[in-house]
Motif scaffolding. Structure first.
Motif, PDB file in Angstrom:
ATOM      1  N   ARG A   1       0.848  -1.200   0.000  1.00  0.00           N
ATOM      2  CA  ARG A   1       0.000   0.000   0.000  1.00  0.00           C
ATOM      3  C   ARG A   1       0.881   1.246   0.000  1.00  0.00           C
ATOM      4  O   ARG A   1       2.044   1.180   0.355  1.00  0.00           O
ATOM      5  CB  ARG A   1      -0.853   0.053   1.281  1.00  0.00           C
ATOM      6  N   ASP A   2       0.321   2.336  -0.368  1.00  0.00           N
ATOM      7  CA  ASP A   2       0.959   3.668  -0.255  1.00  0.00           C
ATOM      8  C   ASP A   2       2.230   3.825  -1.082  1.00  0.00           C
ATOM      9  O   ASP A   2       3.058   4.680  -0.796  1.00  0.00           O
ATOM     10  CB  ASP A   2       1.292   4.001   1.222  1.00  0.00           C
ATOM     11  N   VAL A   3       2.446   2.973  -2.036  1.00  0.00           N
ATOM     12  CA  VAL A   3       3.595   3.165  -2.924  1.00  0.00           C
ATOM     13  C   VAL A   3       3.206   2.591  -4.288  1.00  0.00           C
ATOM     14  O   VAL A   3       2.430   1.632  -4.365  1.00  0.00           O
ATOM     15  CB  VAL A   3       4.885   2.509  -2.332  1.00  0.00           C
ATOM     16  N   GLY A   4       3.725   3.218  -5.351  1.00  0.00           N
ATOM     17  CA  GLY A   4       3.245   2.857  -6.686  1.00  0.00           C
ATOM     18  C   GLY A   4       4.090   1.846  -7.430  1.00  0.00           C
ATOM     19  O   GLY A   4       3.831   1.559  -8.601  1.00  0.00           O
ATOM     20  N   LYS A   5       5.115   1.310  -6.740  1.00  0.00           N
ATOM     21  CA  LYS A   5       6.027   0.438  -7.487  1.00  0.00           C
ATOM     22  C   LYS A   5       6.546  -0.680  -6.592  1.00  0.00           C
ATOM     23  O   LYS A   5       6.756  -0.460  -5.395  1.00  0.00           O
ATOM     24  CB  LYS A   5       7.202   1.296  -7.976  1.00  0.00           C
ATOM     25  N   VAL A   6       6.783  -1.854  -7.185  1.00  0.00           N
ATOM     26  CA  VAL A   6       7.425  -2.944  -6.437  1.00  0.00           C
ATOM     27  C   VAL A   6       8.657  -3.431  -7.197  1.00  0.00           C
ATOM     28  O   VAL A   6       8.656  -3.483  -8.425  1.00  0.00           O
ATOM     29  CB  VAL A   6       6.478  -4.156  -6.207  1.00  0.00           C
TER      30      VAL A   6
END
Ligand code: SF4
Length: 467
Positions: free
Chosen positions: A216-221
Protein backbone atom coordinates in the motif's frame (compact mmCIF):
# COMPACT_ATOMS: atom_id res chain seq x y z
CA UNK A 1 12.54 11.86 1.68
CA UNK A 2 12.36 8.56 3.54
CA UNK A 3 9.32 6.90 5.01
CA UNK A 4 10.59 4.87 7.96
CA UNK A 5 8.01 2.81 9.90
CA UNK A 6 10.60 1.28 12.26
CA UNK A 7 12.32 4.30 13.79
CA UNK A 8 11.86 4.70 17.56
CA UNK A 9 13.14 7.15 20.14
CA UNK A 10 16.15 6.01 22.14
CA UNK A 11 15.39 5.32 25.79
CA UNK A 12 18.13 5.35 28.40
CA UNK A 13 19.58 1.90 29.02
CA UNK A 14 18.64 0.54 25.59
CA UNK A 15 21.26 -1.16 23.45
CA UNK A 16 22.35 0.83 20.41
CA UNK A 17 23.15 -1.06 17.23
CA UNK A 18 24.68 0.56 14.15
CA UNK A 19 23.91 -1.09 10.82
CA UNK A 20 26.67 0.00 8.46
CA UNK A 21 26.57 -0.30 4.69
CA UNK A 22 29.96 0.70 3.33
CA UNK A 23 28.67 1.79 -0.03
CA UNK A 24 26.10 4.27 -1.30
CA UNK A 25 22.72 4.95 0.29
CA UNK A 26 20.82 4.11 -2.92
CA UNK A 27 22.18 0.55 -2.91
CA UNK A 28 21.88 0.07 0.85
CA UNK A 29 18.29 1.19 1.14
CA UNK A 30 17.38 -1.11 -1.76
CA UNK A 31 18.88 -4.12 -0.01
CA UNK A 32 16.06 -6.32 1.25
CA UNK A 33 18.35 -8.25 3.62
CA UNK A 34 19.31 -5.04 5.41
CA UNK A 35 15.68 -3.98 5.65
CA UNK A 36 14.90 -7.27 7.41
CA UNK A 37 17.80 -6.98 9.82
CA UNK A 38 16.85 -3.38 10.62
CA UNK A 39 13.22 -4.30 11.25
CA UNK A 40 14.16 -7.24 13.46
CA UNK A 41 16.66 -5.36 15.65
CA UNK A 42 14.29 -2.46 16.19
CA UNK A 43 11.90 -4.85 17.90
CA UNK A 44 14.24 -5.22 20.89
CA UNK A 45 16.96 -2.53 20.59
CA UNK A 46 17.65 0.75 18.82
CA UNK A 47 19.10 0.28 15.36
CA UNK A 48 20.28 3.14 13.17
CA UNK A 49 21.80 3.05 9.68
CA UNK A 50 25.08 4.32 8.30
CA UNK A 51 25.96 4.70 4.61
CA UNK A 52 29.27 5.60 3.03
CA UNK A 53 27.86 8.66 1.27
CA UNK A 54 25.84 10.04 4.21
CA UNK A 55 28.05 11.87 6.77
CA UNK A 56 30.91 9.83 5.27
CA UNK A 57 29.55 6.78 7.11
CA UNK A 58 30.36 8.31 10.50
CA UNK A 59 26.93 9.46 11.70
CA UNK A 60 23.56 7.77 11.52
CA UNK A 61 20.94 8.72 8.96
CA UNK A 62 18.16 8.70 11.56
CA UNK A 63 19.55 11.02 14.25
CA UNK A 64 23.07 12.02 13.18
CA UNK A 65 24.49 10.14 16.20
CA UNK A 66 28.23 9.37 15.85
CA UNK A 67 29.12 5.71 15.30
CA UNK A 68 31.37 5.82 18.38
CA UNK A 69 28.27 6.11 20.63
CA UNK A 70 26.88 2.71 19.57
CA UNK A 71 27.39 -0.59 21.40
CA UNK A 72 27.54 -2.77 18.28
CA UNK A 73 28.54 -2.05 14.70
CA UNK A 74 27.14 -4.59 12.24
CA UNK A 75 28.74 -4.13 8.84
CA UNK A 76 27.10 -5.55 5.74
CA UNK A 77 29.77 -6.02 3.08
CA UNK A 78 28.27 -6.74 -0.31
CA UNK A 79 31.24 -6.23 -2.63
CA UNK A 80 34.95 -6.81 -2.13
CA UNK A 81 35.81 -3.19 -2.94
CA UNK A 82 33.50 -2.01 -0.11
CA UNK A 83 36.03 -3.43 2.37
CA UNK A 84 38.21 -0.33 1.92
CA UNK A 85 35.44 1.99 3.03
CA UNK A 86 34.45 -0.33 5.88
CA UNK A 87 37.98 -0.21 7.29
CA UNK A 88 38.13 3.56 6.80
CA UNK A 89 34.83 4.05 8.68
CA UNK A 90 36.10 1.92 11.57
CA UNK A 91 39.31 3.93 11.76
CA UNK A 92 37.84 7.41 11.46
CA UNK A 93 34.95 6.73 13.84
CA UNK A 94 37.17 5.53 16.67
CA UNK A 95 34.50 2.92 17.38
CA UNK A 96 35.17 0.96 20.58
CA UNK A 97 32.17 -1.37 20.71
CA UNK A 98 31.72 -4.86 19.26
CA UNK A 99 32.42 -5.05 15.52
CA UNK A 100 30.83 -7.79 13.42
CA UNK A 101 30.83 -8.13 9.63
CA UNK A 102 28.52 -10.15 7.43
CA UNK A 103 27.16 -10.15 3.89
CA UNK A 104 28.12 -12.03 0.72
CA UNK A 105 31.71 -10.83 0.70
CA UNK A 106 32.21 -12.17 4.22
CA UNK A 107 30.43 -15.43 3.42
CA UNK A 108 32.84 -15.81 0.52
CA UNK A 109 36.09 -15.29 2.44
CA UNK A 110 36.49 -13.11 5.55
CA UNK A 111 40.21 -13.73 6.09
CA UNK A 112 41.58 -10.45 4.63
CA UNK A 113 39.29 -8.54 7.02
CA UNK A 114 40.10 -10.65 10.06
CA UNK A 115 42.22 -8.13 11.98
CA UNK A 116 39.62 -5.35 11.65
CA UNK A 117 36.59 -7.09 13.19
CA UNK A 118 35.84 -9.04 16.36
CA UNK A 119 33.76 -11.59 14.51
CA UNK A 120 32.13 -12.49 11.21
CA UNK A 121 28.73 -13.94 10.59
CA UNK A 122 28.59 -16.62 7.90
CA UNK A 123 25.06 -16.92 6.59
CA UNK A 124 21.66 -15.35 6.87
CA UNK A 125 21.56 -13.60 10.23
CA UNK A 126 17.80 -13.12 10.70
CA UNK A 127 16.67 -15.15 13.67
CA UNK A 128 20.16 -15.04 15.23
CA UNK A 129 20.30 -11.35 16.04
CA UNK A 130 18.83 -11.64 19.55
CA UNK A 131 21.53 -14.10 20.57
CA UNK A 132 24.37 -12.16 18.94
CA UNK A 133 23.34 -8.81 20.38
CA UNK A 134 22.88 -10.23 23.87
CA UNK A 135 26.64 -10.62 24.43
CA UNK A 136 28.42 -8.19 26.73
CA UNK A 137 31.89 -8.77 25.31
CA UNK A 138 33.18 -9.86 21.91
CA UNK A 139 34.75 -13.00 23.35
CA UNK A 140 31.28 -14.38 24.14
CA UNK A 141 30.46 -14.48 20.43
CA UNK A 142 32.57 -17.57 19.88
CA UNK A 143 30.36 -20.64 19.83
CA UNK A 144 27.28 -18.92 18.41
CA UNK A 145 26.14 -20.76 15.30
CA UNK A 146 27.44 -19.03 12.13
CA UNK A 147 30.00 -16.92 14.00
CA UNK A 148 33.67 -17.06 13.05
CA UNK A 149 36.01 -15.10 15.27
CA UNK A 150 39.20 -16.41 13.69
CA UNK A 151 39.71 -18.97 16.45
CA UNK A 152 37.35 -21.68 15.18
CA UNK A 153 38.76 -24.21 12.70
CA UNK A 154 35.53 -24.48 10.77
CA UNK A 155 32.23 -22.67 10.46
CA UNK A 156 29.02 -23.87 8.92
CA UNK A 157 26.85 -21.40 7.03
CA UNK A 158 23.50 -20.69 8.62
CA UNK A 159 20.34 -20.44 6.54
CA UNK A 160 16.67 -20.82 7.25
CA UNK A 161 13.32 -21.31 5.59
CA UNK A 162 11.82 -18.15 4.23
CA UNK A 163 8.42 -17.35 5.63
CA UNK A 164 6.14 -14.35 5.86
CA UNK A 165 7.45 -11.25 4.10
CA UNK A 166 7.85 -7.90 5.87
CA UNK A 167 4.55 -6.03 5.76
CA UNK A 168 6.23 -2.64 6.25
CA UNK A 169 9.47 -1.28 4.88
CA UNK A 170 11.50 1.88 4.61
CA UNK A 171 10.39 3.50 1.38
CA UNK A 172 13.01 5.69 -0.21
CA UNK A 173 14.66 6.59 -3.49
CA UNK A 174 16.93 3.56 -3.92
CA UNK A 175 18.52 1.61 -6.72
CA UNK A 176 15.12 0.45 -8.04
CA UNK A 177 13.49 3.85 -7.60
CA UNK A 178 10.96 4.64 -4.88
CA UNK A 179 9.37 1.26 -4.30
CA UNK A 180 8.50 -1.61 -2.00
CA UNK A 181 11.12 -4.38 -2.15
CA UNK A 182 9.72 -7.86 -2.47
CA UNK A 183 12.02 -10.77 -1.92
CA UNK A 184 10.73 -13.65 -4.03
CA UNK A 185 13.42 -16.11 -3.09
CA UNK A 186 17.00 -16.91 -2.12
CA UNK A 187 19.51 -19.11 -3.86
CA UNK A 188 19.30 -20.15 -7.48
CA UNK A 189 18.16 -23.27 -9.27
CA UNK A 190 20.71 -22.72 -12.07
CA UNK A 191 24.24 -24.02 -12.06
CA UNK A 192 26.39 -21.30 -13.65
CA UNK A 193 29.98 -22.28 -12.98
CA UNK A 194 31.24 -18.75 -12.21
CA UNK A 195 28.45 -17.78 -9.82
CA UNK A 196 29.01 -17.25 -6.12
CA UNK A 197 25.32 -16.70 -5.38
CA UNK A 198 24.47 -20.22 -6.43
CA UNK A 199 26.91 -21.53 -3.80
CA UNK A 200 26.51 -19.24 -0.82
CA UNK A 201 22.73 -18.98 -0.81
CA UNK A 202 21.99 -22.64 -1.53
CA UNK A 203 19.56 -24.32 -1.34
CA UNK A 204 17.17 -22.40 -3.59
CA UNK A 205 14.13 -21.29 -1.59
CA UNK A 206 11.03 -19.58 -2.95
CA UNK A 207 8.64 -17.36 -1.04
CA UNK A 208 5.11 -18.71 -1.11
CA UNK A 209 2.58 -16.45 -2.81
CA UNK A 210 0.51 -16.54 0.39
CA UNK A 211 3.47 -15.05 2.29
CA UNK A 212 3.81 -12.00 0.06
CA UNK A 213 2.81 -8.62 1.54
CA UNK A 214 -0.11 -6.33 0.81
CA UNK A 215 1.55 -3.36 -0.81
CA UNK A 216 0.00 0.00 0.00
CA UNK A 217 0.96 3.67 -0.26
CA UNK A 218 3.59 3.17 -2.92
CA UNK A 219 3.25 2.86 -6.69
CA UNK A 220 6.03 0.44 -7.49
CA UNK A 221 7.43 -2.94 -6.44
CA UNK A 222 10.89 -4.41 -7.06
CA UNK A 223 10.79 -8.20 -7.42
CA UNK A 224 14.00 -9.52 -5.98
CA UNK A 225 15.71 -12.90 -6.24
CA UNK A 226 18.93 -14.11 -7.88
CA UNK A 227 16.82 -15.30 -10.82
CA UNK A 228 13.23 -14.11 -10.19
CA UNK A 229 11.78 -15.49 -13.45
CA UNK A 230 12.54 -19.00 -12.13
CA UNK A 231 9.98 -18.57 -9.35
CA UNK A 232 7.38 -21.25 -10.15
CA UNK A 233 4.58 -18.66 -9.91
CA UNK A 234 6.43 -15.64 -11.27
CA UNK A 235 3.87 -14.80 -13.95
CA UNK A 236 0.99 -14.93 -11.50
CA UNK A 237 2.87 -12.70 -9.02
CA UNK A 238 3.75 -10.20 -11.72
CA UNK A 239 0.18 -10.18 -12.96
CA UNK A 240 -1.27 -9.57 -9.51
CA UNK A 241 0.86 -6.45 -9.01
CA UNK A 242 0.25 -5.13 -12.51
CA UNK A 243 -3.51 -5.62 -12.12
CA UNK A 244 -3.38 -3.52 -8.96
CA UNK A 245 -1.88 -0.71 -11.06
CA UNK A 246 1.64 -1.00 -9.68
CA UNK A 247 4.81 -0.48 -11.62
CA UNK A 248 7.21 -3.43 -11.45
CA UNK A 249 10.97 -3.80 -11.56
CA UNK A 250 12.39 -7.33 -11.59
CA UNK A 251 15.99 -7.58 -10.32
CA UNK A 252 16.97 -9.61 -13.43
CA UNK A 253 15.45 -11.53 -16.32
CA UNK A 254 16.50 -14.70 -18.09
CA UNK A 255 16.23 -14.71 -21.87
CA UNK A 256 14.81 -18.25 -21.97
CA UNK A 257 12.03 -17.30 -19.55
CA UNK A 258 10.61 -14.48 -21.66
CA UNK A 259 7.44 -15.08 -23.66
CA UNK A 260 4.73 -12.86 -25.18
CA UNK A 261 2.59 -12.95 -22.07
CA UNK A 262 5.40 -12.08 -19.67
CA UNK A 263 6.67 -9.29 -21.91
CA UNK A 264 3.17 -7.75 -22.11
CA UNK A 265 2.97 -7.82 -18.32
CA UNK A 266 6.38 -6.19 -17.96
CA UNK A 267 5.36 -3.48 -20.38
CA UNK A 268 2.09 -2.95 -18.51
CA UNK A 269 4.22 -2.70 -15.34
CA UNK A 270 6.04 0.26 -16.95
CA UNK A 271 9.35 -1.55 -17.50
CA UNK A 272 11.24 0.68 -19.95
CA UNK A 273 14.34 -1.28 -20.79
CA UNK A 274 15.21 -4.91 -20.88
CA UNK A 275 18.42 -6.30 -19.40
CA UNK A 276 19.72 -9.75 -20.32
CA UNK A 277 22.98 -11.48 -19.47
CA UNK A 278 24.20 -13.83 -22.20
CA UNK A 279 27.73 -13.59 -20.65
CA UNK A 280 29.47 -14.84 -23.80
CA UNK A 281 28.94 -14.92 -27.56
CA UNK A 282 30.51 -18.35 -27.90
CA UNK A 283 28.51 -21.54 -27.68
CA UNK A 284 31.51 -23.46 -26.35
CA UNK A 285 32.27 -20.90 -23.65
CA UNK A 286 28.61 -20.85 -22.75
CA UNK A 287 28.87 -24.57 -22.05
CA UNK A 288 31.87 -23.90 -19.81
CA UNK A 289 29.96 -21.19 -17.96
CA UNK A 290 26.89 -23.46 -17.78
CA UNK A 291 24.70 -20.46 -18.36
CA UNK A 292 22.45 -22.54 -20.59
CA UNK A 293 21.39 -19.59 -22.74
CA UNK A 294 22.00 -19.93 -26.47
CA UNK A 295 22.06 -17.11 -28.98
CA UNK A 296 18.80 -18.55 -30.31
CA UNK A 297 17.21 -18.04 -26.89
CA UNK A 298 18.57 -14.52 -26.80
CA UNK A 299 17.38 -13.60 -30.28
CA UNK A 300 13.93 -15.07 -29.67
CA UNK A 301 13.62 -13.11 -26.42
CA UNK A 302 14.66 -9.86 -28.10
CA UNK A 303 12.27 -10.52 -31.01
CA UNK A 304 9.41 -10.74 -28.52
CA UNK A 305 10.62 -7.53 -26.84
CA UNK A 306 11.07 -5.58 -30.09
CA UNK A 307 8.94 -2.44 -30.29
CA UNK A 308 7.95 -2.72 -26.63
CA UNK A 309 10.99 -1.41 -24.79
CA UNK A 310 13.20 1.64 -25.28
CA UNK A 311 16.51 -0.03 -24.66
CA UNK A 312 18.26 -3.38 -24.55
CA UNK A 313 21.12 -3.82 -22.11
CA UNK A 314 23.38 -6.86 -22.45
CA UNK A 315 25.86 -8.15 -19.88
CA UNK A 316 28.91 -10.04 -21.09
CA UNK A 317 32.12 -11.26 -19.52
CA UNK A 318 35.66 -11.27 -20.86
CA UNK A 319 38.63 -13.21 -19.54
CA UNK A 320 36.78 -16.55 -19.59
CA UNK A 321 39.25 -19.46 -19.64
CA UNK A 322 39.89 -20.55 -23.23
CA UNK A 323 38.48 -17.33 -24.72
CA UNK A 324 39.80 -16.16 -28.10
CA UNK A 325 39.76 -12.69 -29.61
CA UNK A 326 37.13 -14.01 -32.05
CA UNK A 327 34.86 -14.84 -29.13
CA UNK A 328 35.22 -11.24 -28.00
CA UNK A 329 34.54 -9.89 -31.48
CA UNK A 330 31.46 -12.11 -31.50
CA UNK A 331 29.97 -10.00 -28.66
CA UNK A 332 29.69 -6.99 -30.97
CA UNK A 333 28.39 -9.16 -33.81
CA UNK A 334 25.60 -10.45 -31.59
CA UNK A 335 24.77 -6.97 -30.35
CA UNK A 336 24.65 -5.66 -33.93
CA UNK A 337 22.18 -8.35 -34.90
CA UNK A 338 19.97 -7.58 -31.90
CA UNK A 339 20.19 -3.85 -32.65
CA UNK A 340 18.09 -4.45 -35.75
CA UNK A 341 15.30 -5.48 -33.36
CA UNK A 342 15.77 -2.89 -30.59
CA UNK A 343 17.75 0.07 -31.98
CA UNK A 344 19.18 1.28 -28.66
CA UNK A 345 21.63 -1.29 -27.31
CA UNK A 346 24.16 -1.05 -24.50
CA UNK A 347 26.82 -3.63 -23.78
CA UNK A 348 28.27 -3.88 -20.31
CA UNK A 349 31.39 -6.01 -19.98
CA UNK A 350 33.13 -7.26 -16.87
CA UNK A 351 36.17 -9.51 -16.48
CA UNK A 352 35.48 -12.92 -14.98
CA UNK A 353 36.60 -13.10 -11.36
CA UNK A 354 37.43 -16.71 -10.39
CA UNK A 355 35.43 -16.66 -7.20
CA UNK A 356 35.94 -18.84 -4.13
CA UNK A 357 33.50 -21.73 -3.67
CA UNK A 358 32.87 -21.98 -7.42
CA UNK A 359 34.43 -24.53 -9.82
CA UNK A 360 36.22 -21.53 -11.37
CA UNK A 361 38.20 -20.94 -8.16
CA UNK A 362 41.21 -22.90 -9.43
CA UNK A 363 41.52 -20.84 -12.62
CA UNK A 364 43.46 -17.58 -12.68
CA UNK A 365 42.34 -14.05 -13.49
CA UNK A 366 43.05 -13.30 -17.17
CA UNK A 367 46.28 -11.45 -18.02
CA UNK A 368 45.82 -7.70 -17.71
CA UNK A 369 47.35 -6.91 -21.13
CA UNK A 370 44.96 -9.39 -22.77
CA UNK A 371 41.96 -7.98 -20.95
CA UNK A 372 42.92 -4.45 -21.94
CA UNK A 373 43.21 -5.51 -25.59
CA UNK A 374 39.80 -7.16 -25.50
CA UNK A 375 38.19 -4.13 -23.91
CA UNK A 376 39.83 -1.74 -26.37
CA UNK A 377 38.58 -3.87 -29.24
CA UNK A 378 35.04 -3.84 -27.87
CA UNK A 379 35.11 -0.08 -27.34
CA UNK A 380 36.26 0.65 -30.90
CA UNK A 381 33.84 -1.81 -32.49
CA UNK A 382 30.92 -0.56 -30.40
CA UNK A 383 31.56 3.05 -31.44
CA UNK A 384 31.62 1.96 -35.11
CA UNK A 385 28.35 0.07 -34.69
CA UNK A 386 26.55 2.82 -32.71
CA UNK A 387 26.30 0.60 -29.61
CA UNK A 388 26.69 2.09 -26.14
CA UNK A 389 29.54 0.53 -24.22
CA UNK A 390 30.01 0.45 -20.49
CA UNK A 391 33.57 -0.58 -19.74
CA UNK A 392 34.99 -1.95 -16.51
CA UNK A 393 37.64 -0.39 -14.34
CA UNK A 394 40.23 -3.16 -14.54
CA UNK A 395 42.03 -2.12 -11.37
CA UNK A 396 38.81 -2.60 -9.40
CA UNK A 397 38.48 -6.14 -10.70
CA UNK A 398 42.08 -6.91 -9.81
CA UNK A 399 41.42 -5.69 -6.27
CA UNK A 400 38.19 -7.66 -6.16
CA UNK A 401 40.05 -10.84 -7.08
CA UNK A 402 42.81 -10.23 -4.54
CA UNK A 403 40.36 -9.56 -1.70
CA UNK A 404 38.17 -12.52 -2.67
CA UNK A 405 41.10 -14.96 -2.79
CA UNK A 406 43.49 -13.70 -0.16
CA UNK A 407 44.30 -14.87 3.33
CA UNK A 408 45.07 -12.67 6.36
CA UNK A 409 48.14 -11.21 4.62
CA UNK A 410 45.90 -9.60 2.02
CA UNK A 411 44.53 -7.42 4.86
CA UNK A 412 47.68 -5.29 4.39
CA UNK A 413 46.02 -3.88 1.29
CA UNK A 414 43.63 -1.98 3.61
CA UNK A 415 46.65 -0.68 5.50
CA UNK A 416 48.05 0.95 2.37
CA UNK A 417 50.14 -1.83 0.85
CA UNK A 418 50.10 -1.87 -2.95
CA UNK A 419 47.97 -4.41 -4.78
CA UNK A 420 51.08 -5.22 -6.82
CA UNK A 421 52.38 -7.16 -3.81
CA UNK A 422 49.41 -9.51 -4.10
CA UNK A 423 49.40 -10.16 -7.81
CA UNK A 424 50.20 -13.81 -7.07
CA UNK A 425 46.55 -14.14 -6.04
CA UNK A 426 45.59 -13.65 -9.69
CA UNK A 427 47.34 -16.87 -10.70
CA UNK A 428 45.68 -20.29 -11.09
CA UNK A 429 45.48 -22.29 -7.85
CA UNK A 430 46.64 -25.82 -7.20
CA UNK A 431 43.67 -28.15 -6.49
CA UNK A 432 45.89 -30.14 -4.10
CA UNK A 433 46.42 -27.17 -1.78
CA UNK A 434 44.05 -26.05 0.95
CA UNK A 435 42.52 -22.68 0.18
CA UNK A 436 42.00 -19.80 2.66
CA UNK A 437 38.20 -20.17 2.47
CA UNK A 438 38.04 -23.96 2.75
CA UNK A 439 37.18 -23.61 6.45
CA UNK A 440 33.70 -22.37 5.54
CA UNK A 441 31.15 -25.11 5.11
CA UNK A 442 28.68 -23.90 2.50
CA UNK A 443 26.96 -27.29 2.39
CA UNK A 444 28.62 -28.44 -0.82
CA UNK A 445 31.14 -31.21 -1.29
CA UNK A 446 34.58 -30.12 -2.46
CA UNK A 447 34.67 -33.23 -4.68
CA UNK A 448 31.65 -31.99 -6.59
CA UNK A 449 33.37 -28.64 -7.20
CA UNK A 450 36.53 -30.41 -8.29
CA UNK A 451 34.57 -32.64 -10.65
CA UNK A 452 32.96 -29.58 -12.26
CA UNK A 453 36.41 -27.98 -12.56
CA UNK A 454 37.77 -31.10 -14.29
CA UNK A 455 34.80 -31.09 -16.67
CA UNK A 456 35.48 -27.47 -17.57
CA UNK A 457 39.15 -28.27 -18.16
CA UNK A 458 38.36 -31.21 -20.43
CA UNK A 459 35.82 -29.01 -22.29
CA UNK A 460 38.63 -26.53 -22.88
CA UNK A 461 40.95 -29.30 -24.08
CA UNK A 462 38.42 -30.56 -26.61
CA UNK A 463 37.86 -26.97 -27.77
CA UNK A 464 41.61 -26.65 -28.41
CA UNK A 465 41.70 -29.95 -30.31
CA UNK A 466 38.77 -29.02 -32.52
CA UNK A 467 40.71 -25.81 -33.36
S1 SF4 B 1 24.43 -16.37 -12.66
FE1 SF4 B 1 22.26 -15.97 -12.22
S2 SF4 B 1 21.19 -17.70 -13.15
FE2 SF4 B 1 23.34 -18.33 -12.95
S3 SF4 B 1 23.47 -19.41 -10.99
FE3 SF4 B 1 23.99 -17.25 -10.62
S4 SF4 B 1 22.11 -16.27 -10.01
FE4 SF4 B 1 21.58 -18.21 -10.99
Amino acid sequence: MEFNPFQRKFRKGEKRVALVYSNRYAGGVANIGLQQIYAEINEFAICERFYADVFDGLRSVETGTPLSEFDFALFSIQYENDCFKAVEILRKSNFKGIKIAGGPCVMENPRPLRRFFDAFFIGEVEGKLGEILSVKEAVELSGIEGIWTGREDRVKRVFSKIGKHLEKEIIAEGAYGRCFLIELGRGCVRKCSFCLVRQIYAPPRWRRVEDLPEVRDVGKVALIAPSPTDHPRFKEILQSFVERGLEVSPSSLRADALNEELVELLKAGNVKSITLAPETSSEKLSEILRKEISFEDLREAVEICAGKFEKLKLYYMVGIPGESIEDVRGIVEQAKELKSLIPRVEISVNPLVPKPHTPMQWFGFDKLEDLQKKINLLRVECVKAGIEFSQPNLREFVLQTIIARGDERAGDIFDGKSYRDFKYLLNPLDPEIELPWDFIDHHYKRDRLLREFEEIKSGLESRKESG
